[in-house]
Scaffold this motif. Structure first.
Motif, short mmCIF file in Angstrom:
data_model
loop_
_atom_site.label_atom_id
_atom_site.label_comp_id
_atom_site.label_asym_id
_atom_site.label_seq_id
_atom_site.Cartn_x
_atom_site.Cartn_y
_atom_site.Cartn_z
N ARG A 249 25.60 44.44 13.75
CA ARG A 249 26.09 43.12 13.39
C ARG A 249 27.46 43.21 12.71
O ARG A 249 28.36 42.42 13.00
N GLU B 35 30.00 43.85 15.35
CA GLU B 35 30.24 42.64 16.14
C GLU B 35 31.18 41.70 15.41
O GLU B 35 32.11 41.14 16.01
N THR C 296 22.31 37.89 10.73
CA THR C 296 21.98 37.36 12.06
C THR C 296 21.98 38.49 13.08
O THR C 296 22.92 39.28 13.13
N PRO C 297 20.92 38.61 13.91
CA PRO C 297 20.88 39.69 14.89
C PRO C 297 22.09 39.62 15.82
O PRO C 297 22.55 38.54 16.19
N PRO C 298 22.66 40.78 16.20
CA PRO C 298 23.80 40.78 17.12
C PRO C 298 23.43 40.19 18.46
O PRO C 298 22.29 40.29 18.91
#
Length: 210
Positions: A29, A32, A86-88
């Motif tokens: 994450r 990202e 937040t999940p990637p």
């Protein structure tokens, strides 16, 4: 002497908090977020005060960030904790498909009221259905029932004039260059108004059950 890492670990144990890391894929994450902002590791290091080597290890899941490090990431990157956790997004794999249709080489589907030419018809599993239609009908009474299908439709008049009948609206006059977007499960029908048959381009989306 106890280090800051030891203190943070002790605080997590005492408070019953679990480490932020592996199940949350925090490293992925963080990477990202960094790449989406076109930041280098050095950029993030300057923003957060964390060493580049530390950031690299976090991104590669070689170490778990301490609570203090997470606080620095949130403050330095200008985000809140939910954004960081937040999940990637899953990586998309571009198929690179294409399907060329030369003039007159579409798949023909003539009917009493329309003459459809299906475009890009050799490409399977597509989400849109493009086709060119010669509108033969001259009167709404030529249709025994409304035309309707799942999904949505974009229509543009390429040549001539048409009258677009729709189930919930008054008939609409469209001429060369005009376009309209509508829900295609609403009954609809096209009638040519010009001396020669009008020609339209339509792009339909597939319905959820298609």
């Amino acid at each position: 002497m106890a280090t800051q890492t030891d203190s943070d670990a002790a605080l997590r144990i005492a408070s019953g908090r679990k480490p932020f890391v592996e199940p949350l894929r925090l490293g992925d994450r963080l990477k990202e977020i960094r790449l989406s902002n076109h930041w280098t590791l050095e950029d993030v290091s300057q923003r957060t005060g964390l060493a580049r080597s530390t950031l690299s290890k976090i991104e590669n899941d070689q170490i778990s960030p301490t609570f203090s490090a997470v606080q620095k990431l949130i403050g330095g990157l200008g985000i809140d904790l939910p954004q960081l956790l937040t999940p990637p997004k899953p990586q998309s794999h571009t198929l690179g498909r294409r399907d060329l249709t030369r003039v007159g080489e579409g798949q023909q589907h003539p009917t009493p009221t329309y003459e459809h030419e299906l475009l890009s018809w050799q490409l399977a599993q597509k989400r849109m259905i493009p086709f060119k239609t010669i509108v033969r009908a001259r009167d709404f009474n030529e249709f025994h029932e409304w035309v309707r299908h799942d999904g949505e439709e974009f229509l543009m008049v390429l040549d001539g004039d048409i009258l677009l009948y729709t189930e919930f609206y008054e008939p609409l006059h469209l001429t060369h260059g005009d376009s309209i977007y509508f829900d295609s499960d609403m009954g609809h029908a096209l009638v040519s108004l010009s001396e020669s048959d009008a020609v339209v381009l339509s792009v339909c989306t597939r319905g959820e059950n298609a």
